[in-house]
Design a protein around this motif. Sequence first.
Motif, PDB file in Angstrom:
ATOM      1  N   GLU A 157      -8.915  -5.984   3.017  1.00 22.68           N
ATOM      2  CA  GLU A 157      -8.194  -7.197   2.614  1.00 22.68           C
ATOM      3  C   GLU A 157      -9.219  -8.209   2.128  1.00 22.68           C
ATOM      4  O   GLU A 157     -10.268  -8.399   2.756  1.00 22.68           O
ATOM      5  CB  GLU A 157      -7.389  -7.782   3.767  1.00 22.68           C
TER       6      GLU A 157
ATOM      7  N   ALA B 295     -14.135 -11.015   3.219  1.00 23.69           N
ATOM      8  CA  ALA B 295     -13.333  -9.792   3.153  1.00 23.69           C
ATOM      9  C   ALA B 295     -13.449  -9.000   4.451  1.00 23.69           C
ATOM     10  O   ALA B 295     -14.482  -9.039   5.131  1.00 23.69           O
ATOM     11  CB  ALA B 295     -13.773  -8.932   1.976  1.00 23.69           C
TER      12      ALA B 295
ATOM     13  N   ALA C 294       1.504  -6.999   1.715  1.00 22.10           N
ATOM     14  CA  ALA C 294       0.731  -8.115   2.278  1.00 22.10           C
ATOM     15  C   ALA C 294       1.034  -8.288   3.753  1.00 22.10           C
ATOM     16  O   ALA C 294       2.129  -7.977   4.209  1.00 22.10           O
ATOM     17  CB  ALA C 294       1.042  -9.392   1.528  1.00 22.10           C
TER      18      ALA C 294
ATOM     19  N   ARG D 181      -4.248  -6.671  -0.098  1.00 20.17           N
ATOM     20  CA  ARG D 181      -4.579  -5.558   0.790  1.00 20.17           C
ATOM     21  C   ARG D 181      -4.444  -4.266   0.002  1.00 20.17           C
ATOM     22  O   ARG D 181      -3.526  -4.101  -0.799  1.00 20.17           O
ATOM     23  CB  ARG D 181      -3.642  -5.508   2.005  1.00 20.17           C
TER      24      ARG D 181
ATOM     25  N   ARG E 195      -4.163 -13.375  -1.765  1.00 20.35           N
ATOM     26  CA  ARG E 195      -4.811 -12.326  -0.995  1.00 20.35           C
ATOM     27  C   ARG E 195      -4.287 -10.960  -1.427  1.00 20.35           C
ATOM     28  O   ARG E 195      -3.189 -10.843  -1.976  1.00 20.35           O
ATOM     29  CB  ARG E 195      -4.562 -12.511   0.508  1.00 20.35           C
TER      30      ARG E 195
ATOM     31  N   GLU F 296      -9.459   0.903   4.261  1.00 24.18           N
ATOM     32  CA  GLU F 296      -8.485  -0.142   3.941  1.00 24.18           C
ATOM     33  C   GLU F 296      -9.211  -1.479   3.959  1.00 24.18           C
ATOM     34  O   GLU F 296     -10.153  -1.662   4.741  1.00 24.18           O
ATOM     35  CB  GLU F 296      -7.325  -0.160   4.937  1.00 24.18           C
TER      36      GLU F 296
END
Length: 283
Positions: free
Chosen positions: A91, A69, A283, A41, A39, A89
Amino acid sequence: MIRQLPDLLVEPVVRLSLAEDLGRAGDVTAQACIPVGARMRAAFVARKPGVLAGIACVRLSLLALDPGATVDLKLKDGDAFEAGAVLAEAEADARAFLAAERTALNLLGRLCGVATLTRAYVDAVAGTQARIADTRKTTPGLRALEKHAVHCGGGANHRFGLDDAILIKDNHVAVCGGVGEAVRRARAAVGHLMKVEVEVDGLDQLDEALAERPDVIMLDNFPLADLREAVARTAGRVTLEASGGVSLETVRAIAETGVDVISVGALTHSAPQLDIGLDALPA
């Protein structure tokens, strides 16, 4: 005016851009370096001040490659921001994020550049009655997005394409044999809801055009003195649009002649890309 861009218009542009970048084998770098299931970010951060436009491109780029997402948009289209501002922002799956990064940044930077330049022109004519408008000198395939960006910057949209208004240019006039004849033919051919604009290149053509009562007259490359004279002769009977050779250095003087609209091709054909980066987050 393109006040809001529905996903239906933006998504095909995003997917085409992603397909162009991914090519035949996808992101071979991410596939080689990033473990499956990892993953990521990250934040989309402005490196320079500007005006936001096209933030939906970030969300749609990531969702196209990772439907799971999550994207947190910090600002909305039309908002001004300073250097260092976090615009969004997100992830997502790391491979998907890295594959979508350049498409998201390319589109976002392009559209913010258009909005930011438009805002500079709008600010330059503040206090006059003139409105700043775009043209059809847009990037092929990006017209809806770029015209939306002009709106985000405070500008107005000229016609979207060849089908939504009559605009009689110099070459139409040449083929028709005169300004008056071209306007008469246009009026006879279209319904009452279709606006008719005609371009003139001198005060003699202005008088000929006024006799036919078009909705808008475009004053092409008129000197300032002739713009002022055109405003006086017209006396508010039709909308006057100044066009040709407009720059940030000249636009204020043009606006002060009293014209109603100033169309500026540079809003879309010469807007610089606004510098926006992607910064990885813990993360």
